[in-house]
Motif scaffolding. Structure first.
Motif, short mmCIF file in Angstrom:
data_model
loop_
_atom_site.label_atom_id
_atom_site.label_comp_id
_atom_site.label_asym_id
_atom_site.label_seq_id
_atom_site.Cartn_x
_atom_site.Cartn_y
_atom_site.Cartn_z
N CYS A 109 18.76 56.07 36.28
CA CYS A 109 17.64 55.03 36.36
C CYS A 109 16.42 55.21 35.18
O CYS A 109 15.94 54.49 34.63
CB CYS A 109 17.04 55.02 37.64
N SER B 165 15.24 62.95 45.87
CA SER B 165 15.39 64.12 46.94
C SER B 165 14.55 65.37 46.66
O SER B 165 14.49 65.59 45.42
CB SER B 165 16.82 64.50 46.99
N THR C 101 21.70 59.72 39.86
CA THR C 101 21.12 58.66 39.79
C THR C 101 19.96 58.46 39.17
O THR C 101 19.58 57.46 38.71
CB THR C 101 21.46 57.94 41.43
N ASN D 206 12.52 59.76 50.10
CA ASN D 206 13.08 60.65 49.09
C ASN D 206 14.43 61.09 49.22
O ASN D 206 14.94 61.92 50.02
CB ASN D 206 12.31 62.07 49.34
N LYS D 207 15.41 60.09 48.82
CA LYS D 207 16.73 60.26 49.00
C LYS D 207 17.52 60.18 47.89
O LYS D 207 18.93 60.25 47.80
CB LYS D 207 17.08 59.04 50.07
N ILE D 208 17.04 59.61 46.73
CA ILE D 208 17.60 59.41 45.21
C ILE D 208 18.31 60.64 44.84
O ILE D 208 17.27 61.47 44.61
CB ILE D 208 16.95 58.70 44.38
N ASP D 209 19.47 60.72 44.62
CA ASP D 209 20.20 61.98 44.06
C ASP D 209 19.44 62.32 42.41
O ASP D 209 19.11 61.24 41.87
CB ASP D 209 21.37 62.21 44.24
N ASP E 245 22.83 67.86 46.84
CA ASP E 245 22.52 66.64 46.11
C ASP E 245 23.60 65.87 45.63
O ASP E 245 23.54 64.73 45.73
CB ASP E 245 21.61 67.04 44.99
N SER F 241 25.47 63.88 48.43
CA SER F 241 24.55 62.99 49.05
C SER F 241 25.13 61.44 49.06
O SER F 241 25.83 61.17 48.20
CB SER F 241 23.34 62.75 48.50
N LEU G 26 25.27 54.58 45.46
CA LEU G 26 24.47 53.99 44.69
C LEU G 26 24.77 54.30 43.12
O LEU G 26 24.65 53.27 42.46
CB LEU G 26 22.98 54.57 44.92
N SER H 207 23.69 58.79 48.36
CA SER H 207 23.03 58.16 47.39
C SER H 207 23.87 58.14 46.08
O SER H 207 24.38 57.22 45.41
CB SER H 207 21.89 58.78 46.91
N ARG H 208 24.46 59.38 45.86
CA ARG H 208 25.40 59.64 44.50
C ARG H 208 26.74 59.07 45.00
O ARG H 208 27.24 58.28 43.70
CB ARG H 208 25.48 61.00 44.41
#
Length: 302
Positions: free
Chosen positions: A205, A96, A201, A195-198, A42, A45, A51, A47-48
């Motif tokens: 949010c 994720s 992050t 389903n990609k957001i670590d 994770d 990734s 993003l 995303s991390r």
């Protein structure tokens, strides 16, 4: 995990060593391989990496702006049910599977650690463990209840100790019966296209959303519950007589509340500290079981 992360499948190159592989192979901290693999997969990734640097300053700006807006709202205004619906749906649809698995584990591990302290305290203390099995279970105010449980436990434990004139002390044969692997499988969490957001992050949010839909008192209490990592760690270290394991705790002194601006980062550290403390208890449970004498054989019937 659906597929092993890249750092476990790529060939090792001494001229370009993979930092994630180094962290995975390192055994200086108590963390089981399956948890460490999910955590690092994770963490490395896309995303991390790309993003999170944009999301984090925006989220902290939102925290400041929401604080200003809430100065003009009724003090007790809150929408906890809507908040938890948004959090659960956001986790299901955007986050994720590794992050969701770690979030759900956290409720189980936190409850087990508090129950361990309660079972090994010299006075009886009630606990209220949270054991969600599905992301939809979180809609029942689970995040808020998790914070309340922690403060209520500290209050009840110390009220009982003071009333009995007792203190926590080392236990020769601690009761580890409640310490176990949670019944949660990584494969059962959503693996959708979005389903990609670590984890980090997602937490950044969700923090201003958490602030918006709770009262100032509830949000402040939630943020400052992270300061109790040291408190819980000291309780466990006292029972186990292992003060050296407090070195990994770094949410700072519980009597010095920190700004809510860094609550997202501190929550990630809190989650990792909980995983490591639980791993330590699992190791000690296994060691205790290995040292236990075998049970006497049943008499052979004649």
């Amino acid at each position: 995990m659906k597929n092993p992360p890249d750092f476990l499948t790529q060939a090792y190159d001494p001229l370009d060593p993979n930092p994630w592989l180094a962290l995975y192979l390192d055994q200086s901290t108590p963390l089981p391989d399956h948890v460490k693999q999910a955590w690092l997969a994770d963490s490395c990734s896309v995303s991390r990496q790309f993003l999170l640097p944009f999301v984090r300053p925006l989220a902290r700006t939102c925290i400041v702006l929401i604080q200003v807006v809430k100065a003009f709202l009724p003090r007790r205004w809150a929408a906890s049910r809507l908040l938890h619906w948004l959090l659960a749906e956001g986790l299901k649809r955007l986050v994720s599977p590794e992050a969701n698995w770690l979030v759900m584990r956290h409720f189980h591990l936190g409850g087990q650690i508090l129950e361990f302290i309660a079972k090994n305290a010299p006075t009886p203390v009630a606990t209220a463990p949270l054991q969600p099995l599905r992301l939809d279970d979180l809609k029942d105010d689970f995040f808020l209840k998790h914070d309340l449980n922690l403060f209520n436990f500290v209050i009840r434990l110390n009220q009982a100790l003071r009333a009995a004139g007792q203190q926590l002390h080392p236990v020769v044969q601690p009761d580890f019966s409640m310490v176990q692997e949670p019944p949660l499988a990584l494969a059962h969490f959503p693996h959708g296209r979005l389903n990609k957001i670590d984890l980090q992050t997602a937490i950044e949010c969700f923090t201003p959303i958490y602030q918006l839909f709770l009262t100032d008192n509830d949000f402040w209490r939630a943020a400052n519950s992270l300061q109790l990592d040291e408190t819980v760690g000291i309780y466990v270290a006292t029972i186990l007589n292992t003060p050296q394991h407090l070195i990994l705790l770094n949410n700072k002194h519980p009597l010095v509340p920190l700004s809510t601006l860094r609550a997202g980062h501190r929550l990630v550290v809190h989650g990792l500290s909980t995983e490591m403390l639980h791993a330590l208890l699992m190791q000690m449970k296994s060691a205790q079981a290995a040292e236990a004498p075998p049970a006497p054989a049943s008499p052979t019937p004649r």
